[in-house]
Each structure stands twice: as structure tokens, then as C-alpha cells.
Design a protein around this motif. Sequence first.
Motif, PDB file in Angstrom:
ATOM      1  N   PRO A  54       0.833  -1.212   0.000  1.00  0.00           N
ATOM      2  CA  PRO A  54       0.000   0.000   0.000  1.00  0.00           C
ATOM      3  C   PRO A  54       0.862   1.255   0.000  1.00  0.00           C
ATOM      4  CG  PRO A  54       0.074  -0.960   2.185  1.00  0.00           C
ATOM      5  CD  PRO A  54       0.791  -1.924   1.282  1.00  0.00           C
ATOM      6  N   ARG A  55       0.293   2.327  -0.516  1.00  0.00           N
ATOM      7  CA  ARG A  55       1.007   3.602  -0.595  1.00  0.00           C
ATOM      8  C   ARG A  55       0.089   4.729  -0.156  1.00  0.00           C
ATOM      9  NH1 ARG A  55       5.793   3.192  -3.560  1.00  0.00           N
ATOM     10  NH2 ARG A  55       6.079   1.120  -4.508  1.00  0.00           N
ATOM     11  N   ALA A  56       0.711   5.820   0.239  1.00  0.00           N
ATOM     12  CA  ALA A  56      -0.044   6.990   0.668  1.00  0.00           C
ATOM     13  C   ALA A  56      -0.688   7.678  -0.530  1.00  0.00           C
ATOM     14  CB  ALA A  56       0.875   7.952   1.426  1.00  0.00           C
ATOM     15  N   THR A  93      -5.821  21.617  15.446  1.00  0.00           N
ATOM     16  CA  THR A  93      -4.936  22.750  15.183  1.00  0.00           C
ATOM     17  C   THR A  93      -3.491  22.262  15.226  1.00  0.00           C
ATOM     18  OG1 THR A  93      -6.521  24.252  16.218  1.00  0.00           O
ATOM     19  CG2 THR A  93      -4.271  25.065  15.887  1.00  0.00           C
ATOM     20  N   ALA A  94      -2.779  22.479  14.134  1.00  0.00           N
ATOM     21  CA  ALA A  94      -1.380  22.062  14.029  1.00  0.00           C
ATOM     22  C   ALA A  94      -0.504  23.284  13.820  1.00  0.00           C
ATOM     23  CB  ALA A  94      -1.197  21.077  12.882  1.00  0.00           C
ATOM     24  N   ASP A 135      -0.134  19.261   7.568  1.00  0.00           N
ATOM     25  CA  ASP A 135      -1.349  18.455   7.655  1.00  0.00           C
ATOM     26  C   ASP A 135      -1.075  16.999   7.285  1.00  0.00           C
ATOM     27  OD1 ASP A 135      -3.067  20.365   8.594  1.00  0.00           O
ATOM     28  OD2 ASP A 135      -3.733  21.017   6.623  1.00  0.00           O
ATOM     29  N   ARG A 136      -0.268  16.794   6.251  1.00  0.00           N
ATOM     30  CA  ARG A 136       0.025  15.421   5.828  1.00  0.00           C
ATOM     31  C   ARG A 136       0.778  14.658   6.908  1.00  0.00           C
ATOM     32  NH1 ARG A 136       4.640  13.414   3.800  1.00  0.00           N
ATOM     33  NH2 ARG A 136       5.505  15.507   3.536  1.00  0.00           N
ATOM     34  N   LEU A 137       1.671  15.315   7.635  1.00  0.00           N
ATOM     35  CA  LEU A 137       2.511  14.629   8.615  1.00  0.00           C
ATOM     36  C   LEU A 137       1.708  14.217   9.845  1.00  0.00           C
ATOM     37  CD1 LEU A 137       5.722  16.809   8.312  1.00  0.00           C
ATOM     38  CD2 LEU A 137       5.464  14.432   7.596  1.00  0.00           C
ATOM     39  N   TRP A 138       0.907  15.111  10.410  1.00  0.00           N
ATOM     40  CA  TRP A 138       0.182  14.704  11.611  1.00  0.00           C
ATOM     41  C   TRP A 138      -0.903  13.684  11.285  1.00  0.00           C
ATOM     42  CZ3 TRP A 138      -4.996  15.202  12.267  1.00  0.00           C
ATOM     43  CH2 TRP A 138      -5.695  16.205  11.606  1.00  0.00           C
TER      44      TRP A 138
END
Length: 485
Positions: free
Chosen positions: A91-93, A277-278, A340-343
Motif C-alpha cells: 500500500p502507498r499513501a 490545530t497544528a 497536515d500530511r505529517l500529523w
Amino acid sequence: MSLSHRDARHEALAELSCFRGEFYSCLTARSDALFELADAVLCGDGPVRSLAELSLVGESRRGHGGLYAAVARGGVDTARMRRALAGVPLPRAADGRLVLAVDVTCWLRPDAHTSPERILCHTYGRGKDQHIPVPGWPYSIVCALEPGRSSWTAPLDALRLSPGDDTATVTARQLRELIDRLITAGQWHDGDRDILVIADAGYDAPRLAHLLRDLPVQVLARMRSDRVLRRAAPARQPGTMGRPPRHGGEFVFGQDHTWGTPDVTTVTDTRLYGTATARSWDRLHPKLTHRSSWATDDGTLPIIEGTVIRLDIDHLPSGATPKPVWLWWSGTDATPADTDRLWQAYLRRFDIEHTFRLFKQTLGWTSPKIRTPEAADRWTWLILAAYTQLRLARPLAADLRRPWEKPAPPERLTPARVRRDFRHIRPKTTCPASAPKPSRPGPGRPPGRKNTRPTPRHDVHTVRKTDTAKPKTKKSTTPRPRRTG
């Protein structure tokens, strides 16, 4: 059934048969018994409780003695097995990159006094901050994560930690060898996005990133809330005397007046956590101490810069009071999309817990009372091979749901539901194991004769403290921040 759907099923069946044939080729001794043992794990009606009960499954044609002997004295070519796992579809993101999660799970063996190489494993008690050390065999497992909410992962490697092993060094070596196999298998090519490795707070993220700095890897890990990082050193003013500073001001996680203005702030509405909230701060690094694990060839300590992300949410699904999550990413110059992608990718790390629970509660990874760690390694590889077959059988499985369960589309079937139908999928695949030959059990020990060679007992490995160690003091309720890496 449409032509495209029929082609997809035929391709999935061919992929599953290919892996089963390769799995059989990885078994070097007692291969037929080990292969049918894995089939018995997949075709059982309920959770696996013991190896003896697996001999009653119709797909296993050996007796219980043969199954125990296969686990105790069988053979598995682990190098070839690792290459086989790296070669299956992964699988991949959403952006096409591979996302790997690494964590340590323990096979607890508190009463196995005759089992060597046991280590005190960290377990959680029922009360708050109650951590109970229990003897067992810890395993470092690496899985590829799927995008979105899912209970599926793709286990790629398992490595038992031996007494005296340093977790960071062993994990870095394990990841390095795995990434080399993925590149060799064609899972990553030049020009692809870097592989993202996600870990929890038990790993030293800057050190892991430093050990893997020559690979196409980015490290994302949670940090404890008592950490202290440093900013980049300020520009040296003309005419200033003395040695130039290597570190800037402090960034104390527990003191908001040291944070300053974040470089990126994002606000996202989520279904489970409310408003998320990041905030991220760029180019922060730990202040390293003079340790042999950090010092370079010239004796200097490196500056490992990264991005710190603080995630705050409104509420948890369980109703408990949420705590802020601190993340450290080995990359720099993070954009709002990166934040956003990291958290969100870190939240997918908890999918590996579903895999561990399936290993232990359904597939019976920790159920057999195995004596030697070598036999435990063989059984572990059988469980990984069985789970991989479940993952490859997802497009082929029918939804054999219980009357109280809701219907699920084929792409949303859980591993336990796919296992219910594997008994009907198995006859359509490759089954290379040969029929057992008739034999008679050995005579055993003569009646009345005592055992003159008792099994030796082994102590649990613990870290010995020197006589000059400082006496224990009462733990402070307000611990000091950790200012060194």
C-alpha cells in the motif's frame, strides 16, 4: 461479473498462488508440516489457542507431535522470506510514497524459566503510570501503512531483540536492510518521494534520522512533552571575539513563552477529534552530549535540524481529556500541506496496533508454549506469512458475516472476516505440500525411569548497576526538562 472484475480476481489469485509457492520454497526443513501449519492457522474456525488444536483442522494432515516437531526443529530461510515479503504489492499513501511504521511488541514469557534470552519487557498496568516489567521476547516489527482509516497493514520484517541490544541501533540496521530490499524489489525508484518512517516516543527520532541520513528516508516520530530543543545559531556579528556558538535559544515544550511565532499554522475539522490545530516551528535540533553514538570521525557532534509540530484537538472518541501531541520531522521548510500530511500520517501509525492484536488474539502468535527463541522466530515468520496471505486474498474473499454484524463492501473487509472465507479460497491456489507418510511414534522414556538430564534454567537478562551508582531518590512530581539529546 464484469470482465475487468474477473481479470482483477484472476490477477489476485495468481499473486496469492505465487506467494504461497515462494513461501514453501523458504521452508528448508520439515517444509510440508510448516506449510500446512500456516494453512491451519488461516483455516481455523476460531482464534488459535494451541498448536495441538491446529492438528484437528482439516487442512493440517499431520498429528500434533509432528506440528510441535516442525516448530522446534524446522527450518526457515529468513533472508529469502524477507525478500518475498518485500516483493508483494504494498500500500502507498495518497501522494504515492511508502509509509513504514516501526514498533516493538513483546511475546511475554513470565514463567518460562527454561527459555533463554528473555528480557524484561515494558508493559502497561491498569492504573495510571503503572508500568510493569514482565520477562519475554521483544520483537521489532516494521509494517507498511495504508492510507485512510483501516485495520490492515503490510508486515515486512520481524526481528527479535537479544539481550544487550540497543534499540535505536538495531532498528536503524533493520530499516536500512529493509529499504535496500524494497529498492531491489522495485518498490522505490530514483525520483520517487522519500520513504516516510513513523515511530513513537520510545525511539530517538534525531538519532534514527542521523543513522539513516544516506537513504531516501524521512523520519517522523512523537517526542515527549518534557523535551528541550535548540534553534539555529544566530549570525555572528563582525568583530565578535571567542568561539562561535553552535546553538541558538531554547525551545522548551512545556513553556509556551519560549516558542515564539510558529512558521505554519493549520486548522482542520475532523469527524473524530473535532477541530485539529497544528503548529510547526522550523529548524529545531537537540543539543547533543559527548557520546560514542553521536561523535563523528573528527570528534564533533552533528547538528540535526528538523521541524517540530504541535497538534491540539478538541476531544477524543473515548471522552478523555486530550493532551497535545509533539512530533519531530527530519525534514525542514514544511509547508501547510506538509504539516497536515505529517500529523495525519502519524495517526495512521496506530493501525499497527490492530495488526499486533490480530497476531496475538486471533492468529495465536503468543499462544504456543515454545521453549527456545529459535522456535519462536520460526513461528513468528509463519504468522507473518499467514497474514500476508490474508492481505493478498482480500479481493477474493466473500463477506461471511455473523447475524449481528453489518454488511461490508469487499474493500472494507477486516482481516478476521477475510480469514473466515480463506478455507474456500485455499483449494483454488497452489498447495505444494505433499501428503504425510505413515509412521509410528517413538517409544519415549521407559516407565519408571527418571529424567537424568533436566533442562537448564536461565535467568532473565537485566541491566546491572555498578556499586558506585547513586542511591534511589523519590521521583519528583515536577521533573526538569530534558535539555540534552
